[in-house]
Design a protein around this motif. Structure first.
Motif, mmCIF file in Angstrom:
data_model
loop_
_atom_site.group_PDB
_atom_site.id
_atom_site.type_symbol
_atom_site.label_atom_id
_atom_site.label_comp_id
_atom_site.label_asym_id
_atom_site.label_seq_id
_atom_site.Cartn_x
_atom_site.Cartn_y
_atom_site.Cartn_z
ATOM 1 N N LEU A 77 40.030 33.242 33.308
ATOM 2 C CA LEU A 77 40.883 33.530 34.391
ATOM 3 C C LEU A 77 39.992 34.255 35.275
ATOM 4 O O LEU A 77 40.381 34.162 36.565
ATOM 5 C CB LEU A 77 42.154 33.894 34.001
ATOM 6 N N LEU A 78 39.863 35.688 34.915
ATOM 7 C CA LEU A 78 39.298 36.710 35.767
ATOM 8 C C LEU A 78 37.812 35.882 36.659
ATOM 9 O O LEU A 78 37.581 36.677 37.707
ATOM 10 C CB LEU A 78 38.958 37.879 35.171
ATOM 11 N N PRO A 87 39.025 31.600 40.397
ATOM 12 C CA PRO A 87 39.419 31.714 42.038
ATOM 13 C C PRO A 87 40.845 32.613 42.011
ATOM 14 O O PRO A 87 41.343 32.591 40.841
ATOM 15 C CB PRO A 87 39.709 30.480 42.358
ATOM 16 N N ARG A 88 40.986 33.357 42.998
ATOM 17 C CA ARG A 88 42.382 33.928 43.443
ATOM 18 C C ARG A 88 42.912 33.352 44.819
ATOM 19 O O ARG A 88 42.023 33.172 45.796
ATOM 20 C CB ARG A 88 42.184 35.394 43.392
ATOM 21 N N PRO A 89 44.038 33.355 44.691
ATOM 22 C CA PRO A 89 45.081 33.214 43.532
ATOM 23 C C PRO A 89 44.995 32.200 42.630
ATOM 24 O O PRO A 89 43.966 31.155 42.779
ATOM 25 C CB PRO A 89 46.556 33.129 44.330
ATOM 26 N N THR A 90 45.770 32.087 41.554
ATOM 27 C CA THR A 90 45.609 31.223 40.459
ATOM 28 C C THR A 90 46.799 30.879 39.914
ATOM 29 O O THR A 90 47.815 31.698 40.072
ATOM 30 C CB THR A 90 44.654 31.701 39.320
ATOM 31 N N ILE A 100 44.785 43.408 33.735
ATOM 32 C CA ILE A 100 44.699 43.124 34.994
ATOM 33 C C ILE A 100 45.849 44.013 35.666
ATOM 34 O O ILE A 100 46.918 43.603 36.221
ATOM 35 C CB ILE A 100 45.023 41.468 35.370
ATOM 36 N N LEU A 104 47.699 43.070 38.814
ATOM 37 C CA LEU A 104 48.377 41.679 38.862
ATOM 38 C C LEU A 104 49.657 41.407 39.680
ATOM 39 O O LEU A 104 50.564 42.478 39.655
ATOM 40 C CB LEU A 104 48.869 41.122 37.487
ATOM 41 N N ALA A 164 51.672 35.716 44.153
ATOM 42 C CA ALA A 164 50.896 35.153 45.139
ATOM 43 C C ALA A 164 51.993 34.245 45.912
ATOM 44 O O ALA A 164 51.494 33.401 46.817
ATOM 45 C CB ALA A 164 49.607 34.551 44.939
ATOM 46 N N THR A 190 47.807 36.915 41.915
ATOM 47 C CA THR A 190 46.653 37.247 42.171
ATOM 48 C C THR A 190 46.403 38.473 41.969
ATOM 49 O O THR A 190 47.471 39.258 41.027
ATOM 50 C CB THR A 190 46.551 37.194 43.905
ATOM 51 N N TRP A 191 45.331 39.259 42.141
ATOM 52 C CA TRP A 191 44.993 40.521 41.852
ATOM 53 C C TRP A 191 43.998 41.359 42.479
ATOM 54 O O TRP A 191 43.540 40.604 43.387
ATOM 55 C CB TRP A 191 44.496 40.637 40.238
#
Length: 421
Positions: free
Chosen positions: A150-151, A154-157, A391, A394, A397, A420-421
């Motif tokens: 996950l990290l 992509p962001r956001p996810t 995270i 966190l 988003a 997102t983060w």
């Protein structure tokens, strides 16, 4: 109260309110306003279903436990008077009756004792606290591996697809001996089963696909057993303790229940914590296993993802909360209102991770309470602190009103949760 003749003083009338489980748009983690309104009327009231039937709605905590622990109350959906919460559910039951097949494909959860107890015993050993604790470390590795991916992404996810579904799917796949590479197949068919509005034919087809899949795996385990739960069921088939069909249905149940419910709890629990930053910080910063375990129970109470009520029918006349329920009358015990009963949980609409929430009924109560609850608790005890610590920034988003919630399912959750983060 009852009349002198023992008839319910507030029996069904033309004004009996409709059964309505729609959760509020502005507070989607709270029970349906209609359910809360019925709760204000008393612990046991009538509601009208889509087919005109008027079963008893059980909204109070004590009445809920009393109903679910009474041996004169049946879980069998084929019993006359058993409530059907949707046309699809009614059509599926009618189809099975016409085939003279008194099985729902869900193994022992829709059977009464003694048959329920016989089948349940076959799976109990896999979900003891000792056995579950033995896989806590492997579960931690799974959570960390999924978070690594996950990290790196992509962001956001979407937290559902990137984290909430993969973690319990991997855990239950490993426990059962099911190839995780097939997760898209069993998740898509599980969605058809869990949606209360799925047409009967589509529901039957999804059930059959899962049954065929598990039967094939069971055949492999019969020939080449390993150290997994399906191999254990295969061993019982060889010993004549289970039929192959019974073992297959049990495998379908465990595969379905073992990932779908926990995935929704991961999703909604994360959302609830993000909306309560003080409680989030308390859980993130704690190393106390007792506080973490208590926090998980409070989230289970507060969210109650098994929403809309269970289905039961009285086999004999019984008295619950001062009302007489006649033999053949349907009963719908509502988990989410029982978990928000102020006589048991003071200030019940407040999320308080330090609360003693152990009396919640999210896993049901009595002989039919969820067999897999030790596994679910352990997974959540690993998931929430790990996610929040790894995270710490966190954040949602999207806006709350843009999150697509599962108002149409027997299990409540969200189809996606952008973060997102």
């Amino acid at each position: 109260m009852t009349s002198a003749l023992g008839e319910p003083a507030d029996g069904p009338t033309a004004d009996t309110p409709e059964y309505d489980i729609a959760r509020p748009a502005r507070c989607p983690l709270d029970p349906a306003p209609a359910m809360r309104a019925r709760q204000a009327e008393g612990p046991l009231v009538r509601v009208r279903l889509w087919d005109g039937s008027t079963p008893w709605l059980v909204t109070g905590h004590d009445a809920h436990r009393a109903v679910l622990s009474d041996p004169r109350v049946s879980v069998d959906p084929f019993q006359p008077g058993a409530p059907k919460l949707s046309p699809g559910e009614a059509a599926a039951t009618e189809h099975l009756l016409k085939q003279n097949k008194r099985s729902t494909g869900t193994s022992f959860i829709m059977l009464d004792d003694p048959e329920h107890a016989r089948l349940r015993r076959m799976a109990t050993s896999a979900f003891t606290i000792k056995r579950v604790e033995a896989i806590r470390r492997p579960t931690q590795r799974i959570v960390d591996d999924v978070l690594d991916r996950l990290l790196d992404g992509p962001r956001p996810t979407d937290l559902v697809e990137a984290f909430a579904l993969p973690v319990p799917s991997l855990v239950i796949s490993e426990l059962l001996g099911v190839p995780y590479d097939d997760h898209d197949f069993f998740q898509s068919n599980s969605k058809a089963l869990i949606n209360r509005d799925t047409p009967a034919e589509e529901r039957r087809a999804a059930q059959q696909r899962l049954a065929d899949y598990l039967d094939g795996l069971l055949g492999e385990k019969l020939a080449h057993p390993r150290e997994d739960l399906l191999s254990g069921l295969a061993g019982r088939v060889k010993a004549g303790e289970l039929s192959r069909e019974e073992a297959t249905e049990m495998g379908v149940l465990m595969l379905f229940a073992g990932h779908e419910t926990t995935a929704n709890m991961i999703t909604l629990g994360t959302l609830a914590l993000l909306r309560h930053p003080d409680q989030l910080a308390l859980l993130r910063d704690s190393e106390d296993p007792r506080l973490i375990a208590g926090a998980v129970d409070e989230l289970l109470r507060y969210l109650t993802i098994t929403h809309g009520g269970l289905r039961r029918v009285a086999l004999e006349d019984i008295e619950i909360a001062g009302q007489v329920i006649r033999a053949g009358e349907g009963i719908i015990p509502v988990n989410e209102t029982a978990n928000r009963d102020p006589s048991v949980f003071p200030d019940p609409d407040r999320l308080d991770l330090t609360r003693d929430a152990r009396r919640h009924v999210t896993f049901g109560f009595g002989v039919h309470q969820c067999l897999g609850q030790p596994l679910a608790r352990m997974e959540l005890q690993v998931v929430y602190p790990t996610l929040l610590r790894r995270i710490p920034t966190l954040a949602l988003a999207t806006e709350l009103d843009r999150i697509p919630f599962k108002h149409d399912g027997f299990v409540y959750g969200a189809y996606e949760l952008p973060v997102t983060w």
